[in-house]
Each structure stands twice: as C-alpha cells, then as structure tokens.
Design a protein around this motif. Sequence first.
Motif, PDB file in Angstrom:
ATOM      1  N   LYS A 449       1.029  -0.759  -0.095  1.00  0.00           N
ATOM      2  CA  LYS A 449       0.095   0.117   0.040  1.00  0.00           C
ATOM      3  C   LYS A 449       0.933   1.632  -0.187  1.00  0.00           C
ATOM      4  N   ASP A 452       4.952  -0.297  -3.267  1.00  0.00           N
ATOM      5  CA  ASP A 452       5.013  -1.709  -3.686  1.00  0.00           C
ATOM      6  C   ASP A 452       5.898  -1.788  -4.807  1.00  0.00           C
ATOM      7  N   LYS A 514       1.292   8.418  -1.902  1.00  0.00           N
ATOM      8  CA  LYS A 514       1.767   7.511  -1.594  1.00  0.00           C
ATOM      9  C   LYS A 514       3.068   7.454  -1.091  1.00  0.00           C
ATOM     10  N   GLU A 526      -3.174   5.980   4.678  1.00  0.00           N
ATOM     11  CA  GLU A 526      -3.479   6.572   3.737  1.00  0.00           C
ATOM     12  C   GLU A 526      -4.373   7.742   3.655  1.00  0.00           C
TER      13      GLU A 526
END
Length: 677
Positions: A449, A452, A514, A526
């Motif tokens: 998440k 990656d 991200k 997030e």
Amino acid sequence: MSPAEAAIRIEELTRELNEYNYQYYVLAKPTISDYNFDQKLKELEELERLFPQFLDPDSPTQKVGGDITQRFNTVRHRWPMLSLSNTYSEQELRDFDERVRKAIGDDFEYVCELKFDGLSISLTYENGVLKQAVTRGDGIQGDEVTANVRTIKSIPNRLKVSGYPDLFEIRGEIFMHRAAFERLNNERIENGEMPYANPRNFAAGTIKLQDSAEVARRPLDCFLYFLYSDKRNRLFDNHWESLQAVKSWGFPVCEHTARCASIDEVLTFVNTWEQGRHGLSYDIDGIVIKVNDYGQQEELGFTAKSPRWAISYKYKAEQVETLLQSVSYQVGRTGAVTPVANLAPVLLAGTTVKRASLHNANEIERLDLHIGDTVYVEKGGEIIPKVMGVNLTKRPPEAQRIVYPVVCPEPECGTPLVRKTGEAVHYCPNDEGCPPQIVGRMQHFISRKAMDIEGMGNETIETLFKQGLLHNITDIYALKHHRETLVKLERFGQKSIENMLAGIEKSKDKPFEKVLFALGIRYVGETIAKKLALHFKNVDALAAASKMEIESVYEIGERIAESVTEYFANTVHREQLERLKQHGLQLAITEQVSERRGDSLAGKTFVISGVFEQYSREELTALIESYGGKLLSSISAKLDYLVAGDKMGPAKLAKAEKLGIPIISEAALLELMAHTD
C-alpha cells in the motif's frame, strides 16, 4: 437492607451502568464484561422490585443502550429496537420455557439463531430500495448512517425480485470477519495508531465514520434476522417463514439457524455452538431463542425493555489458567514499545496459546504482575489472548514484580524511553539508531500500500540491513550501484536481483500521496496522507507548514499535526527527502489542468471549513479554482471569504469574526461563482 441503604445502592448502580452503556454503545469501548454487566443489572432490577418507590423512569433497567452520538442525524425508530433479556445457565433457559408454556400452552416451537457480536442496525426499504439505515442508539432513536451502510457489499441497495411489502424494515447485525480485523488492526499499529480491542469495536467505529469512502475501504459484513412491516402478519404466519422469504429477496441470512420443538432441542443447539463458534470466521457471543409463531409472539407481548417471547443465552468468555514465564518487549517501526506475556502453552478456544497481550505499562501495574504468577487468560471477543488477572493463591513467595523498562529493550539501542502526557504507550525516540525501527520503516516503505516494490520483501530488507547495504529508505534507490555485492549474497540470484532493481525503479512513478504514506510518519495512514497531499500539493509546502496550518485541513487533528511538524523539523528527515528528490521520486502532485469556467472569483482568496450539502470539500476546491479563486490553508487578514459548512470548528469562526472576514454559505459561494460583471 433498609430503604436508605437501598436508595444509595440503586443510585450507585444506576450511575455505573449508565457509564458502562455510554462506553459500550456510544464510544464502542467496553470496559466491563457482558457477564459482570448483566449481574449488576440483575441486582438493580431486584432492588427496584423490592423498593419500587426508588424506580426511576430513566433507570438502565428501563432503557436500552446509552445516549446518542451527535455526529449524525437522530432518527426515531418506527418500531423500538428493544434488547433481549440475557441468561447464562440451562436452568434460566428452562425457567423461560416454563413461563412461555404457562402463557400460551405447549403447542409452539422455537427458532434458534447465532447471536452475532456486532453493531445492531435497522434498514428501511421503500418499493425495494434502501432508503434509510439507523443504529440502535437508545432503542427509541438512533443515528442515521445510510451513506455508510450503502457501502456494505452484502446489503442490497435495491432488491431484484418481487413479493416484498411496499414499505418494511429489516434488522440485523453489522460485523467484521476476524481475518479482516487482524489485517486492518495490523495496519493501524504500523501507522502508530491505537489498535481496536476486537472486531465488534472496529465495526462500530467504522460505521460511525463520517467519510463513507473510508467505510467502503473497510470490509464490513452483515447478517439480517428480523422483519417488521404492517403487512408482515398477512404475508407470513411465523418468523421462520419470514427468514426464508427475506433470504429469497436477496438479504444475507445466516445459515446456522434451526427450528426446535422443545427446550431440550434448544439446549442441544446451544451446546453444539459453544464449541462450534471457534470454527466460524466471525465472533458470536451466544444464541438467540425466539418463539416462532407471530400470533403467539403478540400474545406473549413485551416488558418495558424486552420481548417476553425471546431470550438471549450468552456464552461466558473462555478462560484458562497458565504460568507467566516471562515478559518480552517489542519495538515497532514508530518506536512504540509493546509488552507481551510469554506463557506456558495452554489450550484455549481451540488453539494453543503461548503469548498474550499486556498492552502497556498501565496494564502491568493494574494487574500487579510477577514473574512466575499463575494468570487467567481469556480469548472472548478478543483475537489476541489477554491476561485478565492473577491467581494470588498460587503466587510463589520469591516471585519478582515486573518492572517496566526505562530504556529501549533492543540490545543495540538502550535509549531512554519517553512517554507523552495523556498517552499510555512508551516510545523509543532513537528513530535513526534503533534497529527494529529502521528495519520496520524500510519494510513499511516497500509494502504493497506504500511504494509496492516488486521483488523486495521483509526478509530482503532484514538481510540487506544486516549486510550494511541499507541504513535508511534512501539507500534502497542506491542498490543499483551494489550489483557485485548483491550477487555474492546467499539466495540472491542474478534474475532476482534484476527483478528487484526493476521494481525499485518502477516505484519512482508512485504518486506523491503514496510516497507521503510510505515515509511512515506516525498517525499518517493512507487516508490522511491523501488529504495532506491534496491540500499542500508538494512536500516542500507541507514541510514548511505550521502546526496550525496543518490542523486547519479538514479532519486533521492536533495529534496528527504535531506528529507531521515534528517529522519535518528533524534535519535527518529533511536530508533524506532531498536525496529522494534526487533519485526522482514524486514529491508533488502532478497538477491536472482544470477546465476554466469563468473569472468571477479571480483575485479572491478562500478558506473552506465544515461539511456541505451539495459538494464535498475537494469538489468545492476545484470549483473555486475553476472560477479563478485561490485557496488558503489558514485564516488571516489576507483572506477574502470563509466558506462555512455544518460542524465548522468554533476557533475558525471566532478568528474570522475577529478579523472581520465575510463568512458565506455554500449557496452564497455558488451565487458568487454565477455572478459576472
């Protein structure tokens, strides 16, 4: 007991039970077991029976649940959501059966259902369309959470068959499967957030989030089990028939339901699931027993609090004794130090338990734990076993009291621990020198998440750290210069190295939000990372922002703002960000050219605060910019307009009024946009 003593005890129990109800129903943070709560409630019921002059209409014996949270619209239930009377013994179930038989005779049957440990919900459908979802609340009125419930995949927003009433309510329980709970709770821990105690609390906390998009990201499920309608008795003769019908309409109904012709069959069902519950993917805490026939239900009627035709059999949380052999301390990537009890292996709820949570120093002190203690371990609704108490009669005379460490338990660190005011957790502040924190942050950085990075896993990070090739997240992007060293390492083949380096290169395309999440700033998960990225646009603006400016962003609280400013105040972190820039990572939002709709707001500055009816805050931001306006992050004398929605913070309002800044509504903003000179 004298009347004076009874009055004092009734007042004491009422105060305690009201507080427990508030903690359970409103805060979703229970502080007492169901069994102990029910024992106190029974004591209060008995005292009120013996001394009726002290019976208060607002007594916990006359109410269900607690007060209503103010974050959602309050809706009155058309049919009250009553709770069920609870029992914990076979004899009490037989007594219930005897009362039923005295009232309606022997010609009846029961329906037995699993009692799900979740959040009660009532759904209203009109012409087959979900119109409203309301929580239990206090049983008379609850919170309207329709937008959030619509995101639950198992609940149909529109029925695809026929045969249902034009208007009906269907009730059930929203819950979270254990596997989903463990995964999401681990993510909270990784983000430096407090974990939920059990799936029920997580489900309750989720359904009361104001952001339905965030609710949709959390996998909630639901079982429905009771139908209300003015036409119900014309459509069905009994509860079992209605269950089969609502299942055919497309509603999720639990398959583990049975019709029982006698109380002995009921007890067989109860005993079967006392062990069988451990094999389910979700938590249950008992069995619900209902008289099946609707006519007989009406004949039996209700008390002030619960139906006389139904009862709940509650399982006691399984508890065992075992030996506390030692306590170890784990250091997480945020520096949080978590104590863990190491136990003599013992069978509990179908699994062998060797470790149990101790949470923090407060819990160790509350339990007065000593090494060598015989402890009670429980695994009721908790996924991770918990130490509940100590059998003091078995404490060895030489047992040493556990003293929480004052320095980091990591042998290569040893830094004095810190504990902020108001927090229960101790932290190691040596974030750049404590190995578990360094490794943990890099493992978080490469996770699915976050960045990656394909071809790179947790074990790879540990190996490369031990080999001295990785010291912080920026070193990941320098690995391409160490090919010769990599090929000499065990289990590092040429192909795996090339795949890993390709994955590292590919991660440079990850968007700013991200990267911001991957940095591992405490409390920045997030969702928060996305909000900060959208608001500040680039890392330089975020790094330069004051605590007040960050706190002014919608749904960003003081704790998060403080953590972010502390992170960017650290020169080591600033240097790492500069290196990440040089490596080519995305540390700014790629601005999309928005369609210019006009110039009616040209030269004007705005701050948006609160919740709005027609548009989200992001949509209003885009609209303002499309008409030439500019968004500011905080209120100052330079501001032209404060756009105020519902639930706007009083501090912003007061500051705007003090500076004489015009405060306008969403509708007034839209009028400004439409106005052309």
